[in-house]
Enzyme design. Structure first.
Site, short mmCIF file in Angstrom:
data_model
loop_
_atom_site.label_atom_id
_atom_site.label_comp_id
_atom_site.label_asym_id
_atom_site.label_seq_id
_atom_site.Cartn_x
_atom_site.Cartn_y
_atom_site.Cartn_z
N ARG A 1 70.14 -2.55 -15.80
CA ARG A 1 68.92 -1.98 -16.40
C ARG A 1 69.22 -0.67 -17.12
O ARG A 1 68.37 0.22 -17.18
CB ARG A 1 67.82 -1.76 -15.36
CG ARG A 1 67.29 -3.06 -14.77
CD ARG A 1 66.10 -2.78 -13.87
NE ARG A 1 65.71 -3.99 -13.13
CZ ARG A 1 65.22 -4.00 -11.90
NH1 ARG A 1 65.06 -2.87 -11.24
NH2 ARG A 1 64.90 -5.14 -11.32
N ARG B 1 63.31 1.19 -19.42
CA ARG B 1 62.22 2.14 -19.28
C ARG B 1 62.64 3.57 -19.00
O ARG B 1 61.85 4.49 -19.16
CB ARG B 1 61.27 1.66 -18.17
CG ARG B 1 60.53 0.38 -18.53
CD ARG B 1 59.80 -0.19 -17.34
NE ARG B 1 60.74 -0.66 -16.31
CZ ARG B 1 60.34 -1.14 -15.13
NH1 ARG B 1 59.06 -1.21 -14.84
NH2 ARG B 1 61.24 -1.56 -14.26
N ARG C 1 59.52 -0.12 -28.05
CA ARG C 1 58.80 -1.20 -27.38
C ARG C 1 57.29 -1.01 -27.43
O ARG C 1 56.53 -1.90 -27.01
CB ARG C 1 59.21 -1.26 -25.90
CG ARG C 1 60.27 -2.24 -25.49
CD ARG C 1 59.84 -3.70 -25.42
NE ARG C 1 58.54 -3.94 -24.84
CZ ARG C 1 58.27 -4.04 -23.54
NH1 ARG C 1 59.24 -3.90 -22.65
NH2 ARG C 1 57.05 -4.29 -23.11
N ASP D 1 65.45 -11.05 -20.27
CA ASP D 1 64.85 -11.16 -18.95
C ASP D 1 65.25 -12.50 -18.36
O ASP D 1 65.46 -13.48 -19.12
CB ASP D 1 63.32 -11.05 -19.02
CG ASP D 1 62.69 -10.94 -17.64
OD1 ASP D 1 62.53 -9.80 -17.16
OD2 ASP D 1 62.39 -11.99 -17.03
N TYR E 1 60.60 -17.64 -8.16
CA TYR E 1 59.47 -17.31 -9.04
C TYR E 1 58.64 -18.56 -9.35
O TYR E 1 57.40 -18.52 -9.34
CB TYR E 1 59.97 -16.70 -10.35
CG TYR E 1 60.34 -15.24 -10.24
CD1 TYR E 1 59.39 -14.28 -9.92
CD2 TYR E 1 61.64 -14.82 -10.49
CE1 TYR E 1 59.73 -12.93 -9.83
CE2 TYR E 1 62.00 -13.47 -10.40
CZ TYR E 1 61.03 -12.54 -10.07
OH TYR E 1 61.38 -11.22 -9.97
#
Length: 351
Positions: free
Chosen positions: A34, A38, A47, A83, A158
Protein backbone atom coordinates in the site's frame (compact mmCIF):
# COMPACT_ATOMS: atom_id res chain seq x y z
CA UNK A 1 11.87 12.12 -30.00
CA UNK A 2 10.75 9.61 -27.37
CA UNK A 3 13.22 7.73 -25.18
CA UNK A 4 13.99 4.15 -26.21
CA UNK A 5 12.15 1.44 -24.37
CA UNK A 6 14.08 -0.28 -21.60
CA UNK A 7 14.58 -3.97 -22.37
CA UNK A 8 12.98 -6.41 -19.92
CA UNK A 9 16.39 -7.43 -18.60
CA UNK A 10 16.96 -3.91 -17.23
CA UNK A 11 15.46 -4.93 -13.87
CA UNK A 12 17.30 -8.24 -13.55
CA UNK A 13 20.22 -6.91 -11.51
CA UNK A 14 18.08 -4.70 -9.25
CA UNK A 15 18.58 -5.11 -5.51
CA UNK A 16 14.96 -6.23 -5.15
CA UNK A 17 15.15 -9.08 -7.66
CA UNK A 18 18.58 -10.15 -6.38
CA UNK A 19 17.18 -10.41 -2.85
CA UNK A 20 14.20 -12.41 -4.13
CA UNK A 21 16.65 -14.78 -5.82
CA UNK A 22 18.69 -14.98 -2.58
CA UNK A 23 21.73 -13.44 -4.22
CA UNK A 24 24.13 -10.87 -2.68
CA UNK A 25 22.74 -7.33 -2.73
CA UNK A 26 24.34 -3.85 -2.53
CA UNK A 27 21.80 -2.93 0.15
CA UNK A 28 18.62 -4.42 1.60
CA UNK A 29 15.85 -3.48 -0.85
CA UNK A 30 12.72 -1.76 0.44
CA UNK A 31 9.14 -1.42 -0.76
CA UNK A 32 5.87 -1.07 1.12
CA UNK A 33 2.54 -2.77 0.73
CA UNK A 34 0.00 0.00 0.00
CA UNK A 35 2.87 2.40 -0.72
CA UNK A 36 0.68 3.94 -3.43
CA UNK A 37 -2.49 5.27 -1.90
CA UNK A 38 -4.19 7.20 0.82
CA UNK A 39 -1.09 8.19 2.78
CA UNK A 40 0.03 10.40 -0.12
CA UNK A 41 -1.54 13.84 -0.69
CA UNK A 42 -0.73 13.58 -4.41
CA UNK A 43 -2.75 10.36 -4.53
CA UNK A 44 -5.76 11.94 -2.86
CA UNK A 45 -5.56 14.81 -5.32
CA UNK A 46 -5.57 12.69 -8.50
CA UNK A 47 -8.21 10.29 -7.10
CA UNK A 48 -10.58 13.08 -6.08
CA UNK A 49 -14.12 12.28 -7.26
CA UNK A 50 -13.09 9.00 -8.94
CA UNK A 51 -14.49 5.75 -7.48
CA UNK A 52 -11.87 3.17 -6.47
CA UNK A 53 -12.67 0.53 -9.09
CA UNK A 54 -12.89 3.11 -11.85
CA UNK A 55 -9.45 4.42 -10.90
CA UNK A 56 -8.06 0.90 -11.39
CA UNK A 57 -9.32 0.84 -14.99
CA UNK A 58 -7.73 4.09 -16.22
CA UNK A 59 -4.22 3.21 -17.47
CA UNK A 60 -2.76 6.72 -17.27
CA UNK A 61 -4.14 7.22 -13.76
CA UNK A 62 -2.86 3.79 -12.66
CA UNK A 63 0.55 4.72 -14.04
CA UNK A 64 0.67 8.01 -12.17
CA UNK A 65 -0.48 6.50 -8.86
CA UNK A 66 1.97 3.58 -9.12
CA UNK A 67 4.88 5.95 -9.79
CA UNK A 68 4.11 8.41 -6.97
CA UNK A 69 5.78 6.50 -4.12
CA UNK A 70 8.76 5.58 -6.32
CA UNK A 71 9.39 9.27 -6.94
CA UNK A 72 8.77 10.31 -3.35
CA UNK A 73 10.34 7.51 -1.30
CA UNK A 74 13.07 6.06 -3.59
CA UNK A 75 11.74 2.55 -2.95
CA UNK A 76 13.42 -0.36 -4.74
CA UNK A 77 10.24 -1.62 -6.42
CA UNK A 78 6.88 -0.34 -7.54
CA UNK A 79 3.70 -2.31 -6.96
CA UNK A 80 0.96 -2.14 -9.54
CA UNK A 81 -1.95 0.00 -8.37
CA UNK A 82 -5.10 -2.10 -8.42
CA UNK A 83 -7.37 -4.04 -6.07
CA UNK A 84 -7.77 -7.76 -5.45
CA UNK A 85 -11.41 -7.68 -6.64
CA UNK A 86 -10.57 -6.17 -10.06
CA UNK A 87 -10.56 -9.54 -11.89
CA UNK A 88 -13.91 -10.42 -10.30
CA UNK A 89 -15.39 -7.13 -11.47
CA UNK A 90 -13.90 -7.75 -14.90
CA UNK A 91 -15.84 -11.02 -15.32
CA UNK A 92 -19.10 -9.38 -14.33
CA UNK A 93 -19.46 -10.09 -10.60
CA UNK A 94 -21.80 -7.42 -9.19
CA UNK A 95 -19.59 -5.80 -6.57
CA UNK A 96 -18.37 -2.41 -5.49
CA UNK A 97 -15.77 -1.01 -3.11
CA UNK A 98 -17.59 1.13 -0.59
CA UNK A 99 -15.56 3.82 1.20
CA UNK A 100 -14.96 2.87 4.81
CA UNK A 101 -16.30 -0.66 4.23
CA UNK A 102 -14.40 -2.42 1.44
CA UNK A 103 -15.58 -4.80 -1.28
CA UNK A 104 -19.30 -5.57 -1.11
CA UNK A 105 -20.80 -8.33 -3.28
CA UNK A 106 -24.44 -7.93 -4.31
CA UNK A 107 -25.18 -11.64 -4.64
CA UNK A 108 -22.93 -13.74 -2.38
CA UNK A 109 -21.96 -17.24 -3.49
CA UNK A 110 -23.70 -19.73 -1.20
CA UNK A 111 -24.83 -22.55 -3.56
CA UNK A 112 -23.48 -24.47 -6.53
CA UNK A 113 -25.78 -22.50 -8.84
CA UNK A 114 -24.10 -19.30 -7.64
CA UNK A 115 -20.80 -20.45 -9.18
CA UNK A 116 -22.21 -19.37 -12.54
CA UNK A 117 -21.14 -15.83 -11.58
CA UNK A 118 -17.53 -16.90 -12.11
CA UNK A 119 -16.81 -17.26 -15.80
CA UNK A 120 -13.25 -17.55 -17.14
CA UNK A 121 -11.15 -14.38 -17.20
CA UNK A 122 -9.56 -13.46 -20.54
CA UNK A 123 -6.74 -10.99 -21.19
CA UNK A 124 -9.25 -8.88 -23.13
CA UNK A 125 -11.31 -8.45 -19.96
CA UNK A 126 -8.40 -6.56 -18.38
CA UNK A 127 -6.81 -4.90 -21.41
CA UNK A 128 -6.39 -1.76 -19.31
CA UNK A 129 -3.93 -3.72 -17.12
CA UNK A 130 -1.77 -4.60 -20.12
CA UNK A 131 -1.84 -0.98 -21.28
CA UNK A 132 -0.99 0.42 -17.85
CA UNK A 133 1.92 -1.97 -17.28
CA UNK A 134 3.31 -1.09 -20.70
CA UNK A 135 3.27 2.57 -19.73
CA UNK A 136 4.76 1.81 -16.33
CA UNK A 137 7.67 -0.34 -17.41
CA UNK A 138 8.79 2.36 -19.85
CA UNK A 139 8.71 4.95 -17.05
CA UNK A 140 10.28 2.73 -14.38
CA UNK A 141 13.29 1.63 -16.40
CA UNK A 142 15.52 -0.47 -14.08
CA UNK A 143 13.06 -0.30 -11.16
CA UNK A 144 11.07 -3.56 -10.97
CA UNK A 145 7.28 -3.59 -11.05
CA UNK A 146 5.46 -6.05 -8.79
CA UNK A 147 2.17 -7.42 -10.07
CA UNK A 148 -0.32 -8.87 -7.62
CA UNK A 149 -3.57 -10.69 -7.07
CA UNK A 150 -5.77 -11.87 -4.26
CA UNK A 151 -5.34 -15.52 -3.30
CA UNK A 152 -8.29 -17.89 -3.83
CA UNK A 153 -9.17 -18.13 -0.12
CA UNK A 154 -9.29 -14.38 0.41
CA UNK A 155 -11.35 -13.84 -2.76
CA UNK A 156 -13.66 -16.66 -1.71
CA UNK A 157 -14.12 -15.13 1.72
CA UNK A 158 -15.40 -11.90 0.15
CA UNK A 159 -17.60 -13.73 -2.33
CA UNK A 160 -19.20 -16.04 0.22
CA UNK A 161 -19.57 -13.51 3.03
CA UNK A 162 -20.72 -10.74 0.69
CA UNK A 163 -18.14 -8.34 2.10
CA UNK A 164 -15.49 -7.99 4.81
CA UNK A 165 -15.85 -10.26 7.83
CA UNK A 166 -14.15 -10.78 11.17
CA UNK A 167 -15.33 -14.37 11.66
CA UNK A 168 -15.79 -15.81 8.13
CA UNK A 169 -18.66 -17.93 9.41
CA UNK A 170 -20.29 -18.40 5.99
CA UNK A 171 -17.01 -19.19 4.23
CA UNK A 172 -15.94 -21.62 6.93
CA UNK A 173 -19.39 -23.20 7.00
CA UNK A 174 -19.04 -23.97 3.30
CA UNK A 175 -15.46 -25.20 3.75
CA UNK A 176 -16.46 -27.56 6.56
CA UNK A 177 -19.98 -28.44 5.46
CA UNK A 178 -19.73 -28.68 1.67
CA UNK A 179 -16.08 -29.37 0.90
CA UNK A 180 -16.79 -30.28 -2.73
CA UNK A 181 -18.47 -26.93 -3.45
CA UNK A 182 -15.69 -25.17 -1.56
CA UNK A 183 -13.00 -26.95 -3.57
CA UNK A 184 -14.75 -26.11 -6.85
CA UNK A 185 -15.09 -22.46 -5.83
CA UNK A 186 -11.41 -22.14 -4.93
CA UNK A 187 -10.35 -24.01 -8.05
CA UNK A 188 -12.31 -21.63 -10.24
CA UNK A 189 -10.82 -18.66 -8.41
CA UNK A 190 -7.35 -20.16 -8.89
CA UNK A 191 -7.95 -20.23 -12.65
CA UNK A 192 -9.09 -16.59 -12.66
CA UNK A 193 -6.17 -15.49 -10.48
CA UNK A 194 -3.65 -17.37 -12.62
CA UNK A 195 -4.81 -15.58 -15.77
CA UNK A 196 -4.74 -12.22 -13.99
CA UNK A 197 -1.13 -12.76 -12.90
CA UNK A 198 -0.10 -14.05 -16.33
CA UNK A 199 -1.48 -10.89 -17.94
CA UNK A 200 0.64 -8.78 -15.61
CA UNK A 201 3.81 -10.81 -16.15
CA UNK A 202 3.41 -10.89 -19.91
CA UNK A 203 2.89 -7.13 -19.91
CA UNK A 204 6.17 -6.62 -18.05
CA UNK A 205 5.81 -7.21 -14.30
CA UNK A 206 9.13 -8.40 -12.83
CA UNK A 207 7.64 -10.21 -9.82
CA UNK A 208 4.20 -11.09 -8.47
CA UNK A 209 2.71 -11.18 -5.00
CA UNK A 210 -0.25 -13.31 -3.96
CA UNK A 211 -2.14 -11.67 -1.09
CA UNK A 212 -3.91 -14.19 1.11
CA UNK A 213 -4.86 -11.42 3.48
CA UNK A 214 -7.31 -13.41 5.58
CA UNK A 215 -5.64 -16.85 5.65
CA UNK A 216 -4.63 -16.19 9.26
CA UNK A 217 -8.22 -17.08 10.22
CA UNK A 218 -7.43 -20.73 9.44
CA UNK A 219 -5.88 -23.57 11.42
CA UNK A 220 -2.90 -25.21 9.69
CA UNK A 221 -4.78 -28.51 9.12
CA UNK A 222 -7.62 -26.66 7.37
CA UNK A 223 -5.22 -24.51 5.35
CA UNK A 224 -3.33 -27.57 4.13
CA UNK A 225 -6.45 -29.50 3.18
CA UNK A 226 -8.79 -26.78 1.93
CA UNK A 227 -6.71 -23.80 0.77
CA UNK A 228 -3.14 -24.77 -0.09
CA UNK A 229 -4.06 -26.76 -3.26
CA UNK A 230 -5.69 -23.73 -4.89
CA UNK A 231 -2.82 -21.37 -3.98
CA UNK A 232 -0.32 -23.95 -5.21
CA UNK A 233 -2.21 -24.09 -8.52
CA UNK A 234 -1.73 -20.34 -8.95
CA UNK A 235 1.98 -20.43 -8.20
CA UNK A 236 2.48 -23.40 -10.51
CA UNK A 237 0.63 -21.62 -13.32
CA UNK A 238 3.18 -18.78 -13.37
CA UNK A 239 6.29 -20.79 -12.48
CA UNK A 240 7.44 -21.03 -16.09
CA UNK A 241 7.87 -17.27 -16.40
CA UNK A 242 10.82 -17.32 -14.02
CA UNK A 243 9.74 -14.25 -12.06
CA UNK A 244 9.89 -14.29 -8.23
CA UNK A 245 6.61 -15.27 -6.55
CA UNK A 246 5.80 -13.74 -3.17
CA UNK A 247 3.17 -15.06 -0.77
CA UNK A 248 1.77 -12.89 2.04
CA UNK A 249 -0.93 -13.18 4.66
CA UNK A 250 -1.79 -11.47 7.93
CA UNK A 251 -1.68 -13.37 11.21
CA UNK A 252 -0.13 -16.35 9.44
CA UNK A 253 2.68 -17.19 11.85
CA UNK A 254 1.39 -20.76 12.19
CA UNK A 255 1.08 -21.08 8.41
CA UNK A 256 4.47 -19.78 7.26
CA UNK A 257 5.91 -23.17 6.33
CA UNK A 258 2.73 -24.12 4.46
CA UNK A 259 2.66 -20.80 2.62
CA UNK A 260 6.17 -21.48 1.43
CA UNK A 261 5.19 -25.01 0.43
CA UNK A 262 2.44 -23.60 -1.76
CA UNK A 263 5.15 -22.51 -4.19
CA UNK A 264 6.39 -19.10 -3.14
CA UNK A 265 9.99 -18.03 -3.71
CA UNK A 266 9.59 -15.30 -1.09
CA UNK A 267 7.41 -15.61 2.02
CA UNK A 268 6.00 -12.38 3.44
CA UNK A 269 5.96 -12.17 7.25
CA UNK A 270 3.78 -9.87 9.34
CA UNK A 271 5.13 -8.15 12.47
CA UNK A 272 4.09 -10.87 14.93
CA UNK A 273 6.98 -13.27 14.20
CA UNK A 274 10.65 -12.17 14.19
CA UNK A 275 12.37 -12.89 10.89
CA UNK A 276 14.92 -15.29 12.34
CA UNK A 277 12.09 -17.37 13.84
CA UNK A 278 10.14 -17.05 10.58
CA UNK A 279 13.15 -18.43 8.70
CA UNK A 280 13.23 -21.41 11.05
CA UNK A 281 9.54 -22.08 10.43
CA UNK A 282 9.70 -21.62 6.66
CA UNK A 283 12.85 -23.65 6.19
CA UNK A 284 15.70 -23.23 3.69
CA UNK A 285 15.41 -22.20 0.08
CA UNK A 286 13.11 -19.19 0.51
CA UNK A 287 13.73 -15.45 0.84
CA UNK A 288 11.69 -13.55 3.43
CA UNK A 289 9.91 -10.21 3.19
CA UNK A 290 9.01 -7.92 6.07
CA UNK A 291 8.33 -7.05 8.74
CA UNK A 292 8.18 -3.70 10.60
CA UNK A 293 4.90 -3.09 12.45
CA UNK A 294 3.14 -0.33 10.41
CA UNK A 295 2.13 1.49 13.61
CA UNK A 296 5.79 2.07 14.51
CA UNK A 297 5.76 4.84 11.90
CA UNK A 298 3.58 6.94 14.21
CA UNK A 299 6.37 7.01 16.81
CA UNK A 300 9.44 9.27 16.89
CA UNK A 301 12.18 8.96 14.28
CA UNK A 302 14.46 7.51 16.95
CA UNK A 303 11.90 4.85 17.81
CA UNK A 304 11.36 4.00 14.14
CA UNK A 305 15.09 3.58 13.66
CA UNK A 306 15.41 1.42 16.78
CA UNK A 307 12.61 -0.91 15.70
CA UNK A 308 14.01 -1.00 12.16
CA UNK A 309 17.39 -2.09 13.52
CA UNK A 310 15.61 -4.91 15.37
CA UNK A 311 14.11 -6.11 12.08
CA UNK A 312 17.42 -5.84 10.24
CA UNK A 313 19.28 -7.61 13.06
CA UNK A 314 16.69 -10.40 13.01
CA UNK A 315 17.24 -10.70 9.24
CA UNK A 316 21.00 -11.00 9.62
CA UNK A 317 22.14 -14.16 7.89
CA UNK A 318 18.93 -14.79 5.97
CA UNK A 319 19.31 -16.24 2.47
CA UNK A 320 17.45 -13.23 1.09
CA UNK A 321 15.59 -10.33 2.72
CA UNK A 322 13.27 -7.71 1.26
CA UNK A 323 12.44 -5.03 3.84
CA UNK A 324 8.75 -4.20 4.09
CA UNK A 325 6.11 -3.49 6.68
CA UNK A 326 4.29 -6.35 8.32
CA UNK A 327 1.10 -5.17 6.60
CA UNK A 328 0.08 -2.22 4.44
CA UNK A 329 0.87 1.46 5.00
CA UNK A 330 -1.86 2.94 7.19
CA UNK A 331 -3.79 5.86 5.63
CA UNK A 332 -2.77 8.46 8.23
CA UNK A 333 0.95 7.64 8.05
CA UNK A 334 3.23 10.64 7.52
CA UNK A 335 4.76 10.13 4.05
CA UNK A 336 8.01 11.73 5.23
CA UNK A 337 8.37 8.95 7.81
CA UNK A 338 8.34 6.43 4.97
CA UNK A 339 10.92 8.40 2.99
CA UNK A 340 13.20 8.54 6.05
CA UNK A 341 12.71 4.82 6.65
CA UNK A 342 13.81 3.90 3.12
CA UNK A 343 16.90 6.09 3.44
CA UNK A 344 17.72 4.60 6.84
CA UNK A 345 17.49 1.00 5.60
CA UNK A 346 19.56 1.78 2.52
CA UNK A 347 22.24 3.58 4.54
CA UNK A 348 22.31 1.07 7.38
CA UNK A 349 22.68 -1.94 5.07
CA UNK A 350 25.01 -0.66 2.34
CA UNK A 351 27.55 -3.38 1.69
Amino acid sequence: MSAPETPPSATYDSAFLKACRREPVPHTPVWFMRQAGRSLPEYRKVREGIPMLESCMRPELVTEITLQPVRRHNVDAAIYYSDIVVPLKAIGVDLDIRPGVGPVVEKPIRTRADLAQLRDLTPEDVSYVTEAIGLLTRELGPTPLIGFAGAPFTLASYLVEGGPSRTYENAKAMMYGDPELWADLLDRLAEITSVFLKVQIEAGASAVQLFDSWAGALAPVDYRRSVLPASAKVFEAVEGYGVPRIHFGVGCGELLKLMGEAGADVVGVDWRVPLDEAARRVGPGKALQGNLDPTVLFASTEAVEAKTREVLDSAEGLEGHVFNLGHGVMPSTDPDALTRLVEYVHTHTTR
